[in-house]
Design a protein around this motif. Structure first.
Motif, short mmCIF file in Angstrom:
data_model
loop_
_atom_site.label_atom_id
_atom_site.label_comp_id
_atom_site.label_asym_id
_atom_site.label_seq_id
_atom_site.Cartn_x
_atom_site.Cartn_y
_atom_site.Cartn_z
N PRO A 1 100.29 54.40 -1.62
CA PRO A 1 100.32 54.73 -3.04
C PRO A 1 101.03 56.07 -3.20
N LEU A 2 102.03 56.13 -4.08
CA LEU A 2 102.92 57.28 -4.07
C LEU A 2 102.34 58.55 -4.69
N ASP A 3 101.09 58.48 -5.15
CA ASP A 3 100.45 59.73 -5.55
C ASP A 3 99.72 60.38 -4.37
N TRP A 4 99.79 59.74 -3.22
CA TRP A 4 99.26 60.35 -2.01
C TRP A 4 100.33 61.20 -1.36
N PHE A 5 99.93 62.38 -0.92
CA PHE A 5 100.90 63.27 -0.26
C PHE A 5 101.57 62.58 0.92
N HIS A 6 100.75 61.94 1.74
CA HIS A 6 101.31 61.30 2.93
C HIS A 6 102.26 60.18 2.56
N ALA A 7 101.87 59.41 1.58
CA ALA A 7 102.70 58.29 1.18
C ALA A 7 104.06 58.78 0.68
N ARG A 8 104.01 59.81 -0.13
CA ARG A 8 105.24 60.33 -0.70
C ARG A 8 106.16 60.89 0.39
N ALA A 9 105.56 61.66 1.32
CA ALA A 9 106.35 62.27 2.38
C ALA A 9 106.96 61.19 3.28
N ARG A 10 106.16 60.18 3.59
CA ARG A 10 106.67 59.12 4.45
C ARG A 10 107.77 58.33 3.74
N HIS A 11 107.57 58.14 2.48
CA HIS A 11 108.58 57.46 1.67
C HIS A 11 109.89 58.24 1.69
N GLU A 12 109.78 59.54 1.50
CA GLU A 12 110.97 60.40 1.52
C GLU A 12 111.68 60.33 2.87
N GLY A 13 110.89 60.30 3.93
CA GLY A 13 111.46 60.23 5.27
C GLY A 13 112.32 58.99 5.44
N TRP A 14 111.80 57.88 4.98
CA TRP A 14 112.55 56.62 5.05
C TRP A 14 113.81 56.70 4.21
N ARG A 15 113.66 57.19 2.97
CA ARG A 15 114.75 57.22 2.02
C ARG A 15 115.91 58.10 2.51
N THR A 16 115.56 59.31 2.92
CA THR A 16 116.62 60.24 3.31
C THR A 16 117.30 59.80 4.60
N THR A 17 116.52 59.22 5.50
CA THR A 17 117.13 58.76 6.75
C THR A 17 118.10 57.62 6.49
N MET A 18 117.74 56.73 5.60
CA MET A 18 118.64 55.64 5.24
C MET A 18 119.93 56.22 4.67
N LYS A 19 119.78 57.10 3.72
CA LYS A 19 120.95 57.72 3.07
C LYS A 19 121.84 58.40 4.10
N LYS A 20 121.19 59.12 4.99
CA LYS A 20 121.91 59.87 6.02
C LYS A 20 122.83 58.95 6.82
N HIS A 21 122.37 57.72 6.99
CA HIS A 21 123.18 56.75 7.75
C HIS A 21 123.99 55.85 6.83
N ASN A 22 124.17 56.29 5.61
CA ASN A 22 124.92 55.52 4.63
C ASN A 22 124.37 54.12 4.40
N LEU A 23 123.05 54.04 4.47
CA LEU A 23 122.41 52.75 4.17
C LEU A 23 121.66 52.90 2.86
N GLU A 24 121.56 51.82 2.15
CA GLU A 24 120.91 51.88 0.85
C GLU A 24 119.40 51.65 0.99
N PRO A 25 118.59 52.64 0.65
CA PRO A 25 117.13 52.41 0.67
C PRO A 25 116.72 51.61 -0.54
N GLN A 26 116.97 50.32 -0.46
CA GLN A 26 116.89 49.50 -1.66
C GLN A 26 115.48 49.12 -2.05
N TYR A 27 114.72 48.78 -1.03
CA TYR A 27 113.52 48.05 -1.38
C TYR A 27 112.28 48.70 -0.78
#
Lengths: 336, 336
Positions: free
Chosen positions: A190-216
Motif C-alpha cells: 500500500p503506497l501510504d506505507w514508507f516501505h512500499a513507497r520506497a520499494r516502488h521508487e526503487g523499481w521505478r527508477t531502476t527501470m527508467k535507468k535502463h530505459n525501460l518503461e515502469p508501466q505496470y
DNA sequence: ATAGTCCCTGTGAGCGCTCACATTTTATCA
DNA sequence: TGATAAAATGTGAGCGCTCACAGGGACTAT
C-alpha cells in the motif's frame, strides 16, 4: 505468609558495615570505592539477594536507563524483528527496554503511547512508523527526551536509522534486468506505507535507468491473499511480462499460487522476486529469490546512536541507512 | 533549551486550588471526591499536560499495576502472538506490561529475567516456557509475587492457561482417520518441547484409540528446513503411509516441498495436516489444512486469571485449557 | 441544642534511592 | 616533618507519589 519487606540498600549497608552511599557507588560502578570495600558490599548484596528498586532509582536519579519503543502492528515480520533485536541489544548496553504496540493508528493511539512513555520517564524513544498516518510531528514536542525514527525517515530533523528499502528494490529489479528481463511489473505494498513507497521508487527508477518503461504496478496489502488476487488481475489483464518484483515475501507466496493455478511455471514462464526473506521463503515452490534485511545491525546501530545522543557525544550521522542484500534462490530464470 | 522541570501533582493541586491528596484521589478514581472538584482537577491536569510518574507511584504505593512476561524466543509464531495479545489486553485492564525475551535458555538466563522483574516490582509474572529446560521451579521462590505459566503446565502448583495442544493433535489425527487414512505417520517437534510432546501424545493416543499402530514418528526442529529433511527421510525409508500429521506449519511447508520434489502429489498421493495456521498457510501449495489456536482468548483468560489472583478473588480454576480448532483447506483427501 | 453520622478534604510521614556536598583517611612531595 | 593533594567514605536533602490518619462541614437523629 508474611508480606516480606523488600531488602533495601540500607540493609546491605548495615551488613557490609558501610554507609548506604557506598552501596550506591558499588551498584553504579563508581570508581572511587576501595577494592576490598567493593567486595565486602558485593558479598552482602549476594547474601541478601538484594536488587535495587528501579522505581526508586528512576525517581531519585536524573536518568532512568530505560529506552522505549513504539511499534505499529507487531504481527508484521519487520517491526517484530526490529523490536526483538533492539530489546536484546539495549539490555547488553545496560538499558531496560519498554515496548508499546499501537493497535490503532491514529492521533489518539500515538498520543497514548507517548503518554505511556512520559509516565515511565524513558531516557529516549524509538518510533517505528509504518505509514505516514503514524507520524504526528507535533506530538513529538510532548516528549522532553530524544526521539528516533526507525525504519523510515519521515522528518529530517529527527535522527533515524533505517534499512535502505529503495536500494533493496533496486537490487531486485537490477537482478531481473541482468537476467534479460525487460517487461518487469511490480506488485507493491500500500503506497501510504514508507516501505512500499520506497520499494516502488526503487523499481521505478531502476527501470527508467535502463530505459525501460515502469508501466505496470498494482498494490496489495502485504498479505498472501492480496498477492494472490493482484497476480490474478495481472493475468486477466494479459500484461506482457516476464518478471515480477513483489514488495514482500507473503505477497510473493500468494502470487506464486496464482501463477501455478493459471498454469504458469515459475521461473520458466515468469520470474519472481520477493522482499524480506522470511524464514519460510527458502521452502516456497520454487524457493524464493528475495531481499534480506539485517535487523541485528539495524538494532545495533539504532541503540548505539541513541546512546550517543543520550551521552551528548554529538552523533556523527543523524540518518543512518543500512544496505540490504540479495538472496539468490530459484524463482528467477534468464528471460528467453 | 532549559531542562523543563517535570510537572507534578503539586502543580496540579495549586492550579486547581486543592491539596495534592485530592489530585491523587482523582487520578486513582477514588469515589469520595465531589464531582465539581473532580472536574476542576481534571481541567488542571489537561491544561498542564500532567502525567503521573510511574516511578513515584510504584515507590510509594504497594502495587505497581505492572505485569511482566518472560518469553523464550519471540521469533517463534506462538510466543510472539501470545505476548502481543497479552500486552493489549493488559493495557485494556489498566495494567502496564513488561516484556523480557530470554535468548539463552539456561538457569542464568531465567534468573536474569526474574531479577529484572524483581527490580521493576511487577505485581505478577507470566512465564511462557517452551521446553522443560526453561523451567526452574526453585527460581520461582525468588519472586514474592504470583507467577503463572502460559502455554504449558509444567508445575501443578502454579496456575496456568494454555491451549490444549494434545486436543489439537487429536483433532488433526481424527480428521485423517475420518478420511479413511490408516497409515498415518508424524513429523513431530523436538520432544523436549512441551508443545511437541503434547502434540505427539495426541497423535499417539488417537491412533491407539482407533486400533491403529502409531509406528513412525520423526522429530524436526520446527523449521521448514527440518520438515524438508525429515520428509525426505520418510521417503527413503519407503514407509507405507497415506497421511502425515505435522507438528507445525513451517515443517509442513518443508515437507510439502520434499514430497513435490519426489513426485508425490499432495493431497492425491499423500495427505498432510499442519499445526498453527500461520497467515501463509492458506497459500501453500496446496492450501494447508491445519489447527488454529485462539491466542486472543488465551491472552484474555491469562490476564483475567492473573488479575483475579492479584485481587485475591480466589480463582475458580487454576489450570485453564483452551480448545483449538481445525481449519479445513486442501491438503487432505480421502484415502483410496 | 447536642451528639452521631456521612461526605469530602487536608496533613505528616515515608517509600528507596541519587545528588551535591562535607568529611575523613591515605598517599605524595617539599 | 608538615603541608597538600587525592582517594575513599559519610551526611542531608529531596525526587513525586501513596498511605494512614486527622479534620471540618452538612446532614440526620435524639
Amino acid at each position: 505468609m508474611s508480606q516480606a519487606r523488600r531488602i533495601t540498600m540500607n540493609d546491605v549497608a548495615k551488613k557490609a558495615g558501610v554507609s548506604y552511599q557506598t552501596v550506591s557507588r558499588v551498584i553504579n560502578n563508581h570508581p572511587s570505592v576501595a577494592v576490598e570495600t567493593r567486595y565486602r558490599v558485593l558479598d552482602a548484596i549476594n547474601e541478601l539477594g538484594y536488587e535495587p528498586s528501579r522505581a526508586a532509582q528512576n525517581l531519585a536519579g536524573r536518568e532512568s536507563r530505560t529506552i522505549g519503543a513504539v511499534a505499529f502492528g507487531l504481527n508484521d515480520y519487520g517491526p517484530s524483528q526490529i523490536v526483538i533485536n533492539m530489546e536484546k541489544v539495549a539490555r547488553d548496553f545496560g538499558y531496560d527496554f519498554l515496548i508499546y504496540n499501537v493497535t490503532e493508528i491514529s492521533r489518539g493511539g500515538v498520543m497514548a503511547a507517548i503518554r505511556h512513555f512520559n509516565r515511565w520517564q524513558v531516557d529516549g524513544l524509538f518510533i517505528i512508523p509504518p505509514t505516514i498516518h503514524a507520524v504526528y510531528t507535533d506530538l513529538v514536542s510532548m516528549c522532553n527526551y530524544p526521539i528516533m525514527y526507525i525504519g523510515a525517515t519521515p522528518d529530517p530533523r529527527i535522527p533515524s536509522v533505517a534499512i535502505d528499502q529503495k536500494r533493496g528494490s533496486e537490487l531486485a529489479t537490477e537482478y531481473l534486468i541482468e537476467h534479460g528481463h525487460r517487461q518487469i511489473v511490480e506488485i507493491s505494498g500500500p503506497l501510504d506505507w514508507f516501505h512500499a513507497r520506497a520499494r516502488h521508487e526503487g523499481w521505478r527508477t531502476t527501470m527508467k535507468k535502463h530505459n525501460l518503461e515502469p508501466q505496470y504496478s498494482i498494490a496489495g496489502d502485504w498479505s498472501a491473499a492480496s498477492g494472490y488476487c493482484v497476480a490474478q488481475q495481472l493475468l486477466t489483464d494479459t500484461m506482457p511480462m516476464t518478471g515480477v518484483v513483489v514488495a514482500n515475501d507473503q505477497m510473493a507466496l500468494g502470487a506464486l499460487r496464482a501463477f501455478h493455478e493459471a498454469g504458469w511455471r515459475v521461473p520458466e514462464d515468469i520470474s519472481l522476486i520477493g522482499f524480506d526473506n522470511i524464514p519460510e521463503a527458502a521452502y516456497f515452490e520454487p524457493p524464493l529469490t528475495t531481499i534480506q534485511q539485517n535487523f541485528k545491525q539495524l538494532a545495533l546501530q539504532s541503540i548505539e546512536l541513541m546512546i550517543d545522543i543520550l551521552k551528548n557525544r554529538d552523533a556523527h550521522s543523524n540518518h543512518a541507512l543500512i544496505v540490504p542484500e540479495l538472496v539468490v534462490r530459484a524463482s528467477v530464470a534468464p528471460s528467453t
